[in-house]
Enzyme design. Sequence first.
Site, PDB file in Angstrom:
ATOM      1  N   TYR A  29     -25.107   4.121 -23.072  1.00  0.00           N
ATOM      2  CA  TYR A  29     -24.476   2.878 -22.631  1.00  0.00           C
ATOM      3  C   TYR A  29     -25.452   2.177 -21.694  1.00  0.00           C
ATOM      4  O   TYR A  29     -26.657   2.406 -21.754  1.00  0.00           O
ATOM      5  CB  TYR A  29     -23.145   3.234 -21.949  1.00  0.00           C
ATOM      6  CG  TYR A  29     -22.202   2.071 -21.703  1.00  0.00           C
ATOM      7  CD1 TYR A  29     -22.073   1.032 -22.620  1.00  0.00           C
ATOM      8  CD2 TYR A  29     -21.430   2.029 -20.546  1.00  0.00           C
ATOM      9  CE1 TYR A  29     -21.206  -0.021 -22.392  1.00  0.00           C
ATOM     10  CE2 TYR A  29     -20.548   0.986 -20.310  1.00  0.00           C
ATOM     11  CZ  TYR A  29     -20.446  -0.041 -21.235  1.00  0.00           C
ATOM     12  OH  TYR A  29     -19.588  -1.078 -21.006  1.00  0.00           O
ATOM     13  N   ARG A  35     -24.157 -13.314 -24.698  1.00  0.00           N
ATOM     14  CA  ARG A  35     -24.344 -13.000 -23.277  1.00  0.00           C
ATOM     15  C   ARG A  35     -24.349 -11.494 -23.083  1.00  0.00           C
ATOM     16  O   ARG A  35     -23.326 -10.879 -22.837  1.00  0.00           O
ATOM     17  CB  ARG A  35     -23.231 -13.640 -22.433  1.00  0.00           C
ATOM     18  CG  ARG A  35     -23.553 -13.681 -20.945  1.00  0.00           C
ATOM     19  CD  ARG A  35     -22.313 -13.882 -20.116  1.00  0.00           C
ATOM     20  NE  ARG A  35     -21.374 -12.778 -20.231  1.00  0.00           N
ATOM     21  CZ  ARG A  35     -21.501 -11.622 -19.583  1.00  0.00           C
ATOM     22  NH1 ARG A  35     -22.529 -11.414 -18.810  1.00  0.00           N
ATOM     23  NH2 ARG A  35     -20.600 -10.675 -19.743  1.00  0.00           N
ATOM     24  N   LYS A  76     -20.241   1.127 -27.700  1.00  0.00           N
ATOM     25  CA  LYS A  76     -18.837   1.123 -27.269  1.00  0.00           C
ATOM     26  C   LYS A  76     -17.989   2.009 -28.180  1.00  0.00           C
ATOM     27  O   LYS A  76     -17.127   2.767 -27.710  1.00  0.00           O
ATOM     28  CB  LYS A  76     -18.283  -0.300 -27.282  1.00  0.00           C
ATOM     29  CG  LYS A  76     -18.834  -1.201 -26.191  1.00  0.00           C
ATOM     30  CD  LYS A  76     -18.055  -1.017 -24.893  1.00  0.00           C
ATOM     31  CE  LYS A  76     -18.463  -2.070 -23.877  1.00  0.00           C
ATOM     32  NZ  LYS A  76     -17.684  -2.012 -22.646  1.00  0.00           N
ATOM     33  N   GLU A 129     -16.805  -8.531 -27.126  1.00  0.00           N
ATOM     34  CA  GLU A 129     -17.852  -7.985 -26.271  1.00  0.00           C
ATOM     35  C   GLU A 129     -19.048  -8.926 -26.210  1.00  0.00           C
ATOM     36  O   GLU A 129     -19.477  -9.477 -27.235  1.00  0.00           O
ATOM     37  CB  GLU A 129     -18.303  -6.620 -26.815  1.00  0.00           C
ATOM     38  CG  GLU A 129     -19.289  -5.889 -25.954  1.00  0.00           C
ATOM     39  CD  GLU A 129     -18.683  -5.339 -24.671  1.00  0.00           C
ATOM     40  OE1 GLU A 129     -19.448  -5.056 -23.733  1.00  0.00           O
ATOM     41  OE2 GLU A 129     -17.457  -5.194 -24.605  1.00  0.00           O
ATOM     42  N   ASP A 130     -19.594  -9.104 -25.008  1.00  0.00           N
ATOM     43  CA  ASP A 130     -20.839  -9.852 -24.793  1.00  0.00           C
ATOM     44  C   ASP A 130     -20.792 -11.257 -25.392  1.00  0.00           C
ATOM     45  O   ASP A 130     -21.746 -11.717 -26.024  1.00  0.00           O
ATOM     46  CB  ASP A 130     -22.034  -9.072 -25.356  1.00  0.00           C
ATOM     47  CG  ASP A 130     -22.368  -7.865 -24.499  1.00  0.00           C
ATOM     48  OD1 ASP A 130     -21.955  -7.846 -23.325  1.00  0.00           O
ATOM     49  OD2 ASP A 130     -23.015  -6.934 -25.008  1.00  0.00           O
ATOM     50  N   ASP A 142     -15.626  -7.192 -20.612  1.00  0.00           N
ATOM     51  CA  ASP A 142     -16.310  -7.775 -19.458  1.00  0.00           C
ATOM     52  C   ASP A 142     -15.317  -8.422 -18.503  1.00  0.00           C
ATOM     53  O   ASP A 142     -15.537  -8.447 -17.283  1.00  0.00           O
ATOM     54  CB  ASP A 142     -17.321  -8.831 -19.924  1.00  0.00           C
ATOM     55  CG  ASP A 142     -18.429  -8.239 -20.771  1.00  0.00           C
ATOM     56  OD1 ASP A 142     -18.816  -7.095 -20.498  1.00  0.00           O
ATOM     57  OD2 ASP A 142     -18.894  -8.906 -21.714  1.00  0.00           O
TER      58      ASP A 142
END
Length: 543
Positions: free
Chosen positions: A84, A138, A156, A228-229, A252
């Site tokens: 991770y 991101r 993940k 995610e991201d 996040d």
Amino acid sequence: MRHPKYNKGLAFSDAERDRLYLRGLLPPAVLSQEVQLERTLLNIRSKDSDLEKSTYLQGLQERNERLFHRVLVENMEELLPVVYTPTVRLGCQKYGLMFKSLPRGLFITLEDRGRVFRILKNWPERNVKLLVVSDGERVGDLGDLGVQAVGVPISKISLYTACGGISPSITMPVMVDVGTDNEELLRSPFYVGVRHRRVRGDPYYELMDEFLTAVKRRFGNTVLVQFEDMAYDNASKLLNMYRTEFPCFNDDMSGTAAAVLAGVLAALPRTGGRLADHRIVFVGEGAVVACIAELFATAVATATNQTVLDARKRMWLVDSQGLVTRERGDSSTLESFKLPFCHSVGTECRDLASAVQLLQPTVLVGLSTTGPAPPWAFSQEVLQTMAASCKHPLIFPLSAGSPECSAEDAYRATDGRALVATERRVPPVTLPSGRTLHPSQCTSTYIFPGVGLGSLIARCTKLRDEQFIAAADAVSRLVGEEELARGSLYPPLSRIRDVSAAVAKAVAQKAYEGGFATALPKPHNLYEAARQSMYHPQYRRYR
């Protein structure tokens, strides 16, 4: 032998080798999984860098799924930084060079519009219950990595299995490739994504709508989708559009917030009082700090029967321009996520030191995607000011690039009275007095695997903030007086499956109370139901 789901390597018994026509295809020795585990750990520890260790583990996952997950389950504290953050982000940067012929994810592009449902049917597993979806815009402090961010959903998924006990066969990492604005990637001959600028606006949302509609049609309305991201605007809009269609969340925004909340709740026996008694300052640029503040406000409002508007009055934001207040005169140009925490204090604070002097906070949370620039670094002056007005200040330097301060700085500035949690695991700190303190690692790994497990055992049709608050409370209850005396705010990662089962129980309980759990009748013991449903990576005997 060639399928990672079934391969056992040299652990195939003599009878299995005869029955499955493997005789002669393997060396004659029969090695147990325990011996293979020991050999794997020796290989991992012989590597010079975490990236080399990560590459070795990826190769193991592609060869032998059960051995890979057993290595993680039994060595989570050692290997979490390898599978991770921060190593996975470095791996994403080099994904074009490290690409292999069998990527472990599903890829959707704008050219696939009109055929997304057919593409979903190409996935080899039919009973998918959990998806981790990213568009790569991101990735922490690295920004836009395009399709190369697929490594994050894959990591993940590995943690959902290792920490939450969710079978890998019911999971799917998905990369939605709509381009990238990263010039270096667009120029690279090894970039494996589509080569055009990132597409935004209606075409993006039309593709996501087709994809998520196809997911619901293919896998039902209890499939869990984790975003995610993604950029905050995209993630928040998607959550608002689809949170009533099926359970979905952004780690996040919700997972990190719940992890921080768990640390503050765990510290209450040491700090005294209630959550509502804390004065909390959130420091940094980006929307994540506001998301954490909002979950704190919701938790305070729920516990005290006051409104969220009143609860927000004890939460403050500090950005690169100083304390976010009406006196600063830029309320009309503030980002929308800062406005709920734009209070009036009668004066202007242009830096963190003056804000801390004025507000006298008891909790300081730093989380910025741009690193600790001087206006908001946790300086010695800031920490000493906190210590002067608070017996046990709570310090969370969580910025991914480099933390606002080190755990040692926080301890020395507060004479060892601070309770510290950092974004990465750090070694124990020995003070001049000889006392040794063990700062915790604040990671959403304590939250999202259990949330996923709880959602699946209850077959939730939605996820709410109250479930993440319950998850944080469940984690905090596993922190005993012994951990607090050592300076730790979280349970050891070696107990992560116990933590995930407790979180799953809390999440499922809220789903049954709210009437959006469809697994009926309700299990008599949700904790035991969570433990019994966990995937165990020990080898099976083939008949």
